[in-house]
Design an enzyme around this catalytic site. Structure first.
Site, PDB file in Angstrom:
ATOM      1  N   HIS A 196     -56.755  -3.473  46.337  1.00  0.00           N
ATOM      2  CA  HIS A 196     -56.067  -2.643  45.448  1.00  0.00           C
ATOM      3  C   HIS A 196     -56.847  -1.465  44.746  1.00  0.00           C
ATOM      4  O   HIS A 196     -56.313  -0.894  43.938  1.00  0.00           O
ATOM      5  CB  HIS A 196     -55.237  -3.669  44.478  1.00  0.00           C
ATOM      6  CG  HIS A 196     -54.224  -3.090  43.917  1.00  0.00           C
ATOM      7  ND1 HIS A 196     -52.960  -3.047  44.560  1.00  0.00           N
ATOM      8  CD2 HIS A 196     -53.770  -2.892  42.593  1.00  0.00           C
ATOM      9  CE1 HIS A 196     -51.889  -2.499  43.754  1.00  0.00           C
ATOM     10  NE2 HIS A 196     -52.618  -2.262  42.579  1.00  0.00           N
TER      11      HIS A 196
ATOM     12  N   SER B   2     -49.747   1.936  42.923  1.00  0.00           N
ATOM     13  CA  SER B   2     -49.067   0.485  42.442  1.00  0.00           C
ATOM     14  C   SER B   2     -48.037   0.861  41.536  1.00  0.00           C
ATOM     15  O   SER B   2     -47.015   1.542  41.994  1.00  0.00           O
ATOM     16  CB  SER B   2     -50.271   0.056  41.582  1.00  0.00           C
ATOM     17  OG  SER B   2     -50.151  -1.481  41.231  1.00  0.00           O
TER      18      SER B   2
ATOM     19  N   ASP C 181     -54.968  -7.070  49.455  1.00  0.00           N
ATOM     20  CA  ASP C 181     -54.611  -6.560  48.179  1.00  0.00           C
ATOM     21  C   ASP C 181     -54.327  -7.939  47.303  1.00  0.00           C
ATOM     22  O   ASP C 181     -53.443  -8.492  48.006  1.00  0.00           O
ATOM     23  CB  ASP C 181     -53.636  -5.554  48.162  1.00  0.00           C
ATOM     24  CG  ASP C 181     -53.206  -5.137  46.979  1.00  0.00           C
ATOM     25  OD1 ASP C 181     -53.271  -5.708  45.742  1.00  0.00           O
ATOM     26  OD2 ASP C 181     -52.891  -3.841  46.804  1.00  0.00           O
TER      27      ASP C 181
END
Lengths: 279, 279
Positions: B258, B148, B225
């Site tokens: 995620h 991320s 995600d």
């Protein structure tokens, strides 16, 4: 039963549920990993009991078990370690080893604990039935494992209900709750001082009694575990197994401590052990 | 440098240190996993950069990477995601995406951030030197990865300092910080609105510029995600790689989200990828 989390993990699913539990009179949460094989039919199931201070999430987040559960095609169910919520008693001094997070997998008999702390009934009578009715697991191919207080719980349930569990394993279990400070404190508070009640909660007593009829048992214990000598005492478990003729493999692991880093290092071998014995 | 934790893990050691960091003007913590091979000589090293809200511990506890790092003989270094401590500025509204836990791996230029938020200097000039001088790692065999915001950091540093890192990988990276809400907010706060400063922090710009001279890149992205469309935008990274002729493998992973359950599911493949490319 309400699903509160779902994550894809190693092709399978890591799930978390909340449900109203009659046995303990409060809402309870548990986690279940379903391997990809569960899409095709019923899979064997490992019940994992955690140690002091844990919820259902510690094992799920830290043990790395999903990798191997996916490979070996086993579901893993992780319950919480005590009742929770408004109105559930806790240690007056906030101690980590009594009350919330420290249910010791027994049915308490003394006030104020007896109202909610009925973790044996919750696990053995309510949760397992719920899991077997709601998920694609084969109850006849169940095994049980745990860590520390949860290692005590796994040994106790596996020895008390051998028809339910084909194999037992533990990491750094409390070997004899009657003979260590954590156990004495909890048994005194939850049960009072009746020796016969204590014996029924002591894995060494159960192991001697069950003898060579006990399920196969695998125990790993780190020799750098700070709780080894005062609380865990694996030598008592070994002596009880020898006395009764039980099939215990106790492995002292050099340099490992009491943490999930220790559990993660050997969890694959535990899953393989259970996968072999559940058939 | 003070050791604050040590756990044996998969025959190797999971370590944690605190040190006074000149670049950011505060104490910083980082974690390092040393595989068993590090007892015998220098080992290759993977730097892992975490995402928003993380410390150095999330990856260590949740990714299950030690298993594979032990097998492949790689050290893994995980720094924190921002400066910390008394006097370090935080978002006034406590937002998770600015300030503490959200350093974005850059050197801030605007007040109040510029005093401590110098994470590029900290990581590239201070931490790597410290690691190479204090631990048995071979700096010439380094790789970088992240998740991320940390995927953005790994791509940025790997592309900006190709002499330092032989390969780059990322899970669900912020592909183009200039073109998503998280990135725009952070770049505005930390750098102001000078477009040339933004371009130097944008992985797509760096990737186009580096072209076929870029290190090999592996990116995994879950298609479930929740940040995929608004924040992560892997299609921009793919377009930049294609435009510049860079060697990017972008894999869309069906059903993954995620979380660290996604990372754990594919971390072995990233370690194998890096192990091959560091030689």
């Amino acid at each position: 039963m309400e699903k509160i989390a779902e994550h894809k993990s190693f092709v399978g699913k890591q799930l978390r549920y909340r449900h109203r539990a009659q046995s303990v009179g409060c809402d309870m949460t548990f986690s279940i990993y379903l391997p990809p094989q569960a899409e095709l039919g019923k899979v064997p199931v490992l019940y994992w009991l955690s140690g002091l201070t844990c919820t259902d999430e510690n094992f799920v987040n830290k043990a790395g078990a999903q990798h191997h559960a996916s490979m070996y095609g086993m579901a893993i169910v992780a319950p919480d370690t005590s009742p929770r919520g408004d109105g559930v008693a806790d240690a007056e001094d906030g101690a980590y080893d009594l009350g919330l997070g420290a249910g010791f997998y027994l049915n308490a008999r003394r006030s104020p604990w007896s109202q909610h702390y009925r973790m044996e009934d919750y696990f053995c009578k309510e949760l397992i039935d719920l899991v077997e009715s709601e998920f694609p697991v084969d109850g006849k191919r169940s095994a049980i494992a745990g860590h520390s207080m949860g290692g005590h719980g796994a040994l106790k349930f596996g020895l008390k209900y051998p028809e339910r569990f084909r194999s037992i394993s533990a990491f750094a279990p409390i070997s004899s709750a009657s003979n260590c400070p954590w156990g004495k404190k909890a048994l005194t508070a939850y049960l009072g001082d009746d020796p016969s009640l204590w014996a029924a909660e002591d894995c060494c007593e159960l192991l001697k009694k069950r003898g060579n009829k006990a399920p196969k048992i695998l125990v790993d214990q780190g020799d750098a575990d700070p709780f080894l000598q005062d609380q865990l005492k694996p030598e008592l478990l070994q002596a009880a197994a020898t006395a009764g003729g039980a099939d215990l493999t106790l492995r002292m692991q050099s340099g490992y401590d009491h943490s999930y880093f220790f559990i993660a290092s050997f969890i694959e071998e535990h899953l393989r052990f259970h996968r072999e014995h559940v058939g």
